[in-house]
Design a protein around this motif. Sequence first.
Motif, PDB file in Angstrom:
ATOM      1  N   ALA A 499     -15.462  67.698  18.765  1.00 18.86           N
ATOM      2  CA  ALA A 499     -13.989  67.761  17.720  1.00 18.86           C
ATOM      3  C   ALA A 499     -12.941  68.200  18.214  1.00 18.86           C
ATOM      4  O   ALA A 499     -12.937  68.952  19.235  1.00 18.86           O
ATOM      5  N   LYS A 500     -12.005  67.688  17.666  1.00 17.08           N
ATOM      6  CA  LYS A 500     -10.550  68.041  17.664  1.00 17.08           C
ATOM      7  C   LYS A 500     -10.487  69.361  16.926  1.00 17.08           C
ATOM      8  O   LYS A 500     -10.243  68.951  15.524  1.00 17.08           O
ATOM      9  N   GLY A 501     -10.188  70.562  17.330  1.00 18.60           N
ATOM     10  CA  GLY A 501     -10.091  71.858  16.190  1.00 18.60           C
ATOM     11  C   GLY A 501      -8.864  71.899  15.809  1.00 18.60           C
ATOM     12  O   GLY A 501      -7.746  72.102  16.842  1.00 18.60           O
ATOM     13  N   ILE A 502      -8.585  71.933  14.734  1.00 15.63           N
ATOM     14  CA  ILE A 502      -7.264  72.516  13.995  1.00 15.63           C
ATOM     15  C   ILE A 502      -7.455  73.714  13.209  1.00 15.63           C
ATOM     16  O   ILE A 502      -8.015  73.780  12.175  1.00 15.63           O
ATOM     17  N   VAL A 503      -6.909  74.839  13.934  1.00 14.70           N
ATOM     18  CA  VAL A 503      -7.375  76.083  12.966  1.00 14.70           C
ATOM     19  C   VAL A 503      -5.962  76.665  12.167  1.00 14.70           C
ATOM     20  O   VAL A 503      -4.786  76.747  12.897  1.00 14.70           O
ATOM     21  N   VAL A 504      -6.145  77.008  10.920  1.00 18.84           N
ATOM     22  CA  VAL A 504      -5.147  77.625  10.244  1.00 18.84           C
ATOM     23  C   VAL A 504      -5.782  79.012  10.081  1.00 18.84           C
ATOM     24  O   VAL A 504      -6.423  79.316   9.426  1.00 18.84           O
ATOM     25  N   GLY A 505      -4.768  80.272  10.767  1.00 16.53           N
ATOM     26  CA  GLY A 505      -5.309  81.378  10.770  1.00 16.53           C
ATOM     27  C   GLY A 505      -4.175  82.436  11.055  1.00 16.53           C
ATOM     28  O   GLY A 505      -3.069  81.932  11.196  1.00 16.53           O
ATOM     29  N   ASN A 506      -4.633  83.772  11.271  1.00 11.25           N
ATOM     30  CA  ASN A 506      -3.645  84.780  11.512  1.00 11.25           C
ATOM     31  C   ASN A 506      -3.281  84.781  12.913  1.00 11.25           C
ATOM     32  O   ASN A 506      -2.400  85.321  13.564  1.00 11.25           O
ATOM     33  N   GLU A 507      -4.278  84.509  13.931  1.00 12.41           N
ATOM     34  CA  GLU A 507      -4.188  84.515  15.234  1.00 12.41           C
ATOM     35  C   GLU A 507      -4.869  83.376  16.050  1.00 12.41           C
ATOM     36  O   GLU A 507      -5.924  82.927  15.518  1.00 12.41           O
ATOM     37  N   PRO A 508      -4.385  82.892  16.873  1.00 14.16           N
ATOM     38  CA  PRO A 508      -5.048  81.763  17.806  1.00 14.16           C
ATOM     39  C   PRO A 508      -6.249  82.198  18.221  1.00 14.16           C
ATOM     40  O   PRO A 508      -6.385  83.054  18.936  1.00 14.16           O
ATOM     41  N   PRO A 509      -7.490  81.607  18.199  1.00 16.47           N
ATOM     42  CA  PRO A 509      -8.789  81.868  18.777  1.00 16.47           C
ATOM     43  C   PRO A 509      -8.731  81.549  20.298  1.00 16.47           C
ATOM     44  O   PRO A 509      -7.734  80.826  20.687  1.00 16.47           O
ATOM     45  N   GLU A 510      -9.689  82.041  21.054  1.00 14.17           N
ATOM     46  CA  GLU A 510      -9.756  81.502  22.324  1.00 14.17           C
ATOM     47  C   GLU A 510      -9.868  80.257  22.859  1.00 14.17           C
ATOM     48  O   GLU A 510      -9.566  79.478  23.820  1.00 14.17           O
ATOM     49  N   GLN A 511     -10.678  79.561  21.851  1.00 10.37           N
ATOM     50  CA  GLN A 511     -11.107  78.084  22.304  1.00 10.37           C
ATOM     51  C   GLN A 511      -9.707  77.140  22.105  1.00 10.37           C
ATOM     52  O   GLN A 511      -8.708  77.604  21.546  1.00 10.37           O
ATOM     53  N   PRO A 512     -10.019  76.143  22.769  1.00 14.80           N
ATOM     54  CA  PRO A 512      -8.948  75.127  22.951  1.00 14.80           C
ATOM     55  C   PRO A 512      -8.577  74.448  21.449  1.00 14.80           C
ATOM     56  O   PRO A 512      -9.267  73.514  21.167  1.00 14.80           O
ATOM     57  N   VAL A 513      -7.781  74.829  20.556  1.00 13.51           N
ATOM     58  CA  VAL A 513      -7.642  74.243  19.449  1.00 13.51           C
ATOM     59  C   VAL A 513      -6.092  74.013  19.098  1.00 13.51           C
ATOM     60  O   VAL A 513      -5.140  74.676  19.858  1.00 13.51           O
ATOM     61  N   MET A 514      -5.813  73.091  18.143  1.00  8.38           N
ATOM     62  CA  MET A 514      -4.172  73.284  17.624  1.00  8.38           C
ATOM     63  C   MET A 514      -4.382  74.613  16.675  1.00  8.38           C
ATOM     64  O   MET A 514      -5.225  74.532  15.892  1.00  8.38           O
ATOM     65  N   PHE A 515      -3.024  75.277  16.634  1.00  5.28           N
ATOM     66  CA  PHE A 515      -3.301  76.353  15.762  1.00  5.28           C
ATOM     67  C   PHE A 515      -2.047  76.302  14.720  1.00  5.28           C
ATOM     68  O   PHE A 515      -0.849  76.080  15.174  1.00  5.28           O
ATOM     69  N   LEU A 516      -2.344  76.408  13.527  1.00  4.49           N
ATOM     70  CA  LEU A 516      -1.231  76.769  12.602  1.00  4.49           C
ATOM     71  C   LEU A 516      -1.231  78.193  12.023  1.00  4.49           C
ATOM     72  O   LEU A 516      -2.285  78.759  11.331  1.00  4.49           O
TER      73      LEU A 516
END
Length: 563
Positions: A499-516
């Motif tokens: 999967a192509k992960g896109i995370v909406v959160g308070n801090e970017p996780p270690e995993q390779p994702v796009m981050f908002l």
Amino acid sequence: MCGIFGITLEKRKPVGKLLTDALKHLEYRGYDSVGIAVTDGKKSFLRKGVGFVSDVALEKRFEELDGIAGIGHTRWATHGEVKEENAHPHQGCRDVLFVVHNGILENYLELRDFLIKRNHVFRSETDSEVIVHLVEEFGANEEGLKKVLSLLEGTYAFVVLTKDGTLLCARKGSPLVVGKFEEGVVVASDPIPILPYTKKILRLGEGEYCIAKGRKLLYRGSQQPKTVSWSERSAELGSFNHFMEKEIEEQPLVLKNLLAWLRDDSPDRILHGRIHLIGAGTSYHAALYGEYLLRKAGYDARAFIASEYTYWKGEDPDIVIAVSQSGETTDVLEALKDYEGEIIAITNNPLSSLASLSERVFLLNAGPELGVAATKTYTAQLTVLYYLTTGRIPENLPSLVYESLIRNKEAVKGVVEVLKDRSSVYYLGRGLNVVTAKEGALKIKEIAYIHAEAYPAGESKHGPIALVENGFPVVFVMPKDETYKDSLSNLEEMLARGAKGIVVGNEPPEQPVMFLSIPYTKDPRLNPIISVLPLQLLAYKLSVARGYNPDRPRNLAKSVTVK
Ligand code: F6R
């Protein structure tokens, strides 16, 4: 559904232009087709066509028509396909009477047969056309109007224009509001196009009528005018490209104003006993948020989709909290039809049907929302529910929402590039974040036409994950709250399947994702109000990037007044 506007004037004016301006303000209610009828007292003119207001008005030269009265309509088709003959206004057998109508007439086939036997000739397939023929049959005056109303079954808000410049107006089930100003009278399906004329607006009561000519208004009903606080400028686009963009950006200010209103309120002991929350679409998501907060606070609360309510509700509760920005959604009003307990309304429309049948009304005070996709009214609804449950005014909320907006205006562009050519996407979250996932997915479907499904993240492994293959986009709503760790495991599962992960959160996780990135709040109950911002922006920008107009999503209308 459908927008109605009518005006009568003491002196001749550029009525075609006034109608066109008003219809532009009503276009969010329907944009299949549009039309106007204008009279100068001696001659009448009917012009209509399929398409958006500005295009049809230009092509059919609406603005060249002067007169003393006129009516206009923007249509969202219910009976009869989208074509010129079915666009409103409809005229009677001769060109002396015209009607615009909103609603559904249940007995129109019967009435049509009756009228055909009386030699009336119909030009359209709509139910609406029977009204103008009935007025023709029984007389374009108060007595005739009363007779017509006694024959109509179903819902209606209509305005009939006569050649001498009189408007015969009536409503049942669908809204109709009236305002008087120095030079005449205006009538419309909602307050927005009336605001340039007056802020003192009267809503006709159920089954009531009024008759206007020049500056005179005959009204024998029970209602009093109310002053609407919205500024007329709030219905203008200003420097924005779309109303949706404007309304997303307005949110910090809307919430600031709302908190000021709420500060003057007292929620003490409003809530008690068993509570049901109802709503449709986005407002249902707000209802779900309310359920979550209320249950956590120890209340016996449950949220329902309004159109399902009567099937699922069981015994009547003590209180229904009805959430509806327009206050006119038929599914919501129908759900409340036989309910005798207390109703608390959360609505943006002080003149709405919902407001009028509720014991207690919480106004969103968000100003008119003209983008069809709800944005600022949603965060305002959540804020009212937060306040209702906790009794707290979250003073820092407007600045958190502002921060979320600023951080993501540019940041979502990268995600837009990833999603632009995809046909499907998942939105996942846990706990309260499921509500945000649902709202994010609905926005994408509505205006970017990408299939989007929201799931509780833990549930995704029980089926939905089967669709995931290399590059499949999955948006995770996972702020640092009690759900974070478990959501992280679900993210891992998705990434492991490509999967192509896109995370909406308070801090970017270690995993390779796009981050908002969204700002952190100590009170996780505020997260849905903050984390929906990037998802609104994403849907908006995606819609534009895919070449659509986010303000006019196909098949949708702002206020859904049919079952
Ligand atoms: C979604 C949207 C709709 C409405 C729904 C209920 O963006 O706008 O799903 O939320 O039609 O409308 P109201 O709140 O007027 O009852």
